[in-house]
Design an enzyme around this catalytic site. Sequence first.
Site, PDB file in Angstrom:
ATOM      1  N   GLU A 479       0.720  -1.241  -0.056  1.00 50.40           N
ATOM      2  CA  GLU A 479      -0.053   0.172  -0.048  1.00 50.40           C
ATOM      3  C   GLU A 479       1.025   1.113   0.102  1.00 50.40           C
ATOM      4  O   GLU A 479       0.560   2.321  -0.673  1.00 50.40           O
ATOM      5  CB  GLU A 479      -0.942   0.054   1.289  1.00 50.40           C
ATOM      6  N   LYS A 483       0.577   4.277  -2.757  1.00 53.77           N
ATOM      7  CA  LYS A 483       0.297   5.621  -2.469  1.00 53.77           C
ATOM      8  C   LYS A 483       1.219   6.674  -3.142  1.00 53.77           C
ATOM      9  O   LYS A 483       0.766   7.613  -3.648  1.00 53.77           O
ATOM     10  CB  LYS A 483       0.285   5.555  -0.964  1.00 53.77           C
TER      11      LYS A 483
END
Length: 606
Positions: A479, A483
């Site tokens: 993640e 991002k």
Amino acid sequence: MCGIIGYSGPLNARKVMLDGLAQLEYRGYDSAGIAYFGDDSRIHQIKTTGKVSRLRELCGSLDDEVSHCGIGHTRWATHGGVTQANAHPHTAGRVTLIHNGIIENYHQLTEQYHLEDRLLSQTDSEVAAWVLDSVYDGDPVGSIRRFLPLLEGSYAFCIMFSDRPGEIYAVRTVSPLVAAYTPSGSIVASDLTALIPYTKSYFVVPEGMILKMTPYQVALYDEEGCRKDPEIMVVNWNIDAAMKNGFPHFMLKEIHEQPEALKNTILPRISKGLPDFGDDGISDEIFLECSQIRIVACGTAMHAGMVAKAIMEPLLRIPVTVTIASEFRYENPLIDSKTLVIIISQSGETIDTLAALRLARSMGSKTLAIVNVKGSTIARESDYVFYTHAGPEIAVASTKAYSVQLAGLYMICCRMGLVRGCITKAEGQAFMAELLEAIPAMEEMIKEKDHIKSVVSHLVDQPDAFFIGRGLDYAFSLEGALKLKEISYIHAEAYAAGELKHGTIALIADRVPVIAIATQSSILSKMLSNVREVKARGAFVVLITKEGTAVPDDIADIQIRIPALNDHFTVFPIAVVLQLIAYYASLLKGLNVDQPRNLAKSVTVE
Ligand code: AGP
């Protein structure tokens, strides 16, 4: 996907549409346009590349020409580049329409209706407009009914006919549309953020039904042309939730909203210290009967699934597989009635995830959706729904949705462990207590934002960055990489730290940034060895560990400490760190944090 709005009523339609498009712009923002009935009862059109602000400039003074009926569109290009001609609305003879979705047979339709010489754009939407015009016989509902079977693919249309001033027609399949009749008139849009300023009561336009809007009513017609009453729903948040409220960007606001979002998602579902899904209507049978779990999602939602796998398998001792939705739907998956398919989607409209859901159901599996948008297509089509209560997430980069998806997955894991006898009630209560500890831990990391910000000056001039971890920390790193990529455009890669030596470490050179996550006690020493290996090759290392973890001072260039939670719960404060790194990197590069290039909030096209 695109933003769509239609309005018919006593207000200034151009203002309603421009304000609505500004709210919907997160859905797609490479061009925008409106069409409206002028005071001459003819359809006028203004469209442009660029953002809604540019369209507003072109509209000039909104009081110069007051209209009371119109349609508006913000585009995320699918067919055809970002050009004025490809911007919506599209007019074809007596038809003017806007479209969200993909008409897959538009080439065949172009040939079948000999449109080659008439097309002004490269879009499938204009082809659809010409086809509708060719079947239009003065009866909008009947003509649309004959038009729809000619199409293959997904669509949400708003349509005006030049001989029907004041009227708007809308119809959808797969792509979303919500509508309402309000004291301010009739309104239809891609999602609630455009309706909220006028009403809290709304309905989802059912697939295949035709919506007719006039200033005085909205009417739904089924395939047989019979009037049907809409199923009215009520919004449980207000317009402030969809505004920045003093934050410079939606993303920063939504990062700050995470503790509250977790409370709103967890607390209503705790009874005697244990997860209770009674109000969700989620039966324990699906947890008891399943012999395997398949988690299916896209992007950040899929990354939440990766974390869930790492938590669930050790505790439940059944196979938990995470698959990207766009792969799952074509792999003829090994699932059956004993499979629990958990579908994760913030928007509840991601087309690949929806297709995966439909496939799972067709193969007899029980489906449980974890969704943030109430009444969304995925929510409505799943056997069971666990709604997260994060409120509207406007920034394209998902933050609070990720955290509440995790909270939901952790609670499901705990509930399954209890009903399957994998954990005792006391262990379940301890698990939930630790989950609640994640909330102040996130608040703690939000307060550390200035220290976290110090990382990014070492990132932004680098073409690449690596996020490494082992076990759960590897799942978190996925993640972090996404991002950073999606809002700073720095190529970032998540890597299992133990795998680096099998090739990728060749890319580690002087000042290459490596974000190392080391919160899993059982493999800490191995992880620190990997950190030394990259440091020895010149990497600029940011090391994230729990407070109290013994690490040599010189092992990293920057150390970030998170509260000393149980290893299984460190994802929550780490998520804040990774989100803030991406946020500040994008900011330092002067990029559009909330609306990064090429992206849209919910991918409703394949
Ligand atoms: C994440 O920051 C992105 N916005 C994207 O990966 C997103 O998570 C993905 O498109 C899935 O969207 P959904 O949760 O609405 O289905």
